[in-house]
Design an enzyme around this catalytic site. Structure first.
Site, short mmCIF file in Angstrom:
data_model
loop_
_atom_site.label_atom_id
_atom_site.label_comp_id
_atom_site.label_asym_id
_atom_site.label_seq_id
_atom_site.Cartn_x
_atom_site.Cartn_y
_atom_site.Cartn_z
CE1 TYR A 119 -3.75 2.34 0.66
CE2 TYR A 119 -2.55 3.07 2.60
CZ TYR A 119 -3.58 3.23 1.70
OH TYR A 119 -4.43 4.29 1.84
CG ASN A 145 0.64 3.75 4.67
OD1 ASN A 145 0.87 2.57 4.43
ND2 ASN A 145 -0.27 4.12 5.56
CE LYS A 146 1.05 -1.10 5.46
NZ LYS A 146 -0.05 -0.12 5.36
CG ASN A 147 8.93 0.12 5.53
OD1 ASN A 147 7.92 0.63 6.02
ND2 ASN A 147 10.01 -0.13 6.22
CG MET A 148 8.36 -2.68 -0.67
SD MET A 148 9.33 -3.93 -1.57
CE MET A 148 8.35 -4.10 -3.06
#
Ligand code: PLP
Length: 401
Positions: free
Chosen positions: A201, A203-206
């Site tokens: 998603y 806002n995730k780290n990737m």
């Protein structure tokens, strides 16, 4: 110059995406194949290699990953699945969508993950063994599994949970939405016989915009997971250039439409090349926060456990109980610093209040932590200067509360 000085505000999170991803998307446009195809195939191989897992199955969200994992275990309305209330609602929604009963279990305060001790207490109190399995004394449901959430990137107590699962003939699904690149000792999250569910998603780290992945070392489960991700069909769609035989296919089970698009996978492949650097930057920022906030009396920081590496997806602080959290958030926002709350406990939502008997007071650790927690901005294009700015405004806001 930091992000704040350049832009005049600091969001809670922002994707780190650039020309490489754009070029990869153009490659997909040129090929003129947009649904699941060669990019997804490569992304799965590369993600399996990154997580040291045997199998990786790309889907369109972590929610989808959790849902096909539960479905592949044949979870249904005669089953109980344990999970923490301190998570994003989709962890629990997917359990309910299968028809199973979500048995909420409180978290531990050291890692905010589901508490193994509390799981054992619940089993001792409410379940009895019949044959190979454990059944709820009243509901008569079989205790089928546990979803463990690696909160903020800090791994849950997975070794202990695996032990409990073995003893009680249960399965474990890991919600690793936050935990790309996290490790326990030298072992990457994802390298497991469990089903491990990742999120891409925004806002995730990737990110892949929207996206997710299930990894497992249990090769026997690959086929069923794949079928659940695409209508229950056991064939892949990408056959334009090497179509073999006639265009018939069979539907073997009631699957979902959860496959990943090639465009998303192309973005994901570029993001995966960067993930170690992105996580390292998050770690630098988190360490700076830890140092600069440690002197503020009204703030508590949860330190990482030993022998783990966190993806540092979230950087959370806990405010002294006397501080009004909502005023704190609003005052920071006035200074153009956006914060967030992870998570609103699932048993506080009206749907869950109506449908299940859980009530406020049932999960002390979750509720106490929720009352005082705030997630601070953390994303790779922030700089040391931004951590200083956040610290400065936190100090200023606290003097006025
Ligand atoms: C702990 C947790 N689980 C699952 C999800 C769902 O991820 P997705 O949006 O990829 O379905 C999230 C998303 O924020 C999450 O934080």
């Amino acid at each position: 110059m930091g992000y704040f000085k350049k832009n005049g505000f600091l969001p809670f999170s922002e994707p780190f995406i650039g020309e490489e991803e754009l070029k990869a998307v153009k490659r997909v446009f040129k090929r003129n194949w947009f649904t699941t195809g060669p990019e997804v195939n490569e992304f799965e191989k590369e993600f399996a290699a990154y997580t040291n897992s045997k199998i990786a199955i790309a889907v369109n969200s972590a929610t989808a990953a959790l849902h096909i994992s539960l479905a592949s275990l044949k979870t249904g309305d005669k089953d109980d699945i344990m999970a923490p209330p301190f998570t994003f609602v989709s962890t629990i929604n997917t359990i309910v969508e299968t028809g199973a009963y979500p048995v909420l279990i409180d978290i531990d305060t050291d890692d905010y993950g589901i508490s193994p001790d509390k799981i054992e207490e619940e089993i001792d109190k409410n379940y009895i063994k019949k044959g190979e399995f454990f059944y709820h004394k009243k509901r008569r449901n079989r205790l089928k599994g546990i979803i463990a959430v690696h909160y903020g990137g800090q791994p849950a107590k997975i070794d202990k949970l695996n032990e409990i699962a073995k003893k009680h003939n249960m399965k474990i699904i890991e919600d690793a939405a936050h935990a790309i690149g996290s490790k326990i000792g030298d072992k990457k999250i994802g390298d497991s016989d469990n089903f491990v569910c990742f999120s891409f998603y925004s806002n995730k780290n990737m990110t892949t915009g929207e996206g997710g992945m299930v990894t497992t070392n249990n090769s026997n489960m690959e086929k069923i997971l794949r079928m659940y991700s695409l209508h229950g069909i056991d064939k892949q769609a990408y056959s334009r250039l090497k179509r073999e035989g006639l265009p018939y296919y069979d539907v073997k089970l009631l699957g979902f439409k959860y496959n990943m698009m090639d465009m998303s996978a192309a973005i994901g492949r570029e993001q995966l090349k960067k993930i170690e650097k992105l996580n390292e930057k998050r770690d630098v920022l988190a360490r700076l926060y830890e140092k600069s906030l440690s002197e503020i009396e009204e703030i508590r920081i949860t330190h990482l456990k030993k022998n783990i590496r966190s993806s540092r997806h979230l950087f959370t602080i806990r405010l002294d109980k006397r501080i009004n959290r909502d005023s704190f958030i609003k005052k920071l926002l006035k200074k153009k610093i956006q914060t967030s709350i992870h998570f609103i406990p699932v048993h506080y939502f009206s749907y869950y209040k109506k449908r299940f008997p859980y009530k406020k007071g049932d999960f002390k650790n979750t509720e106490d932590i929720f009352d005082t927690i705030v997630s601070l901005p953390i994303f790779p294009s922030m700089e040391e200067d931004d951590v200083k700015t956040v610290t400065y405004y936190i100090k200023e806001v606290l003097t006025k509360l």
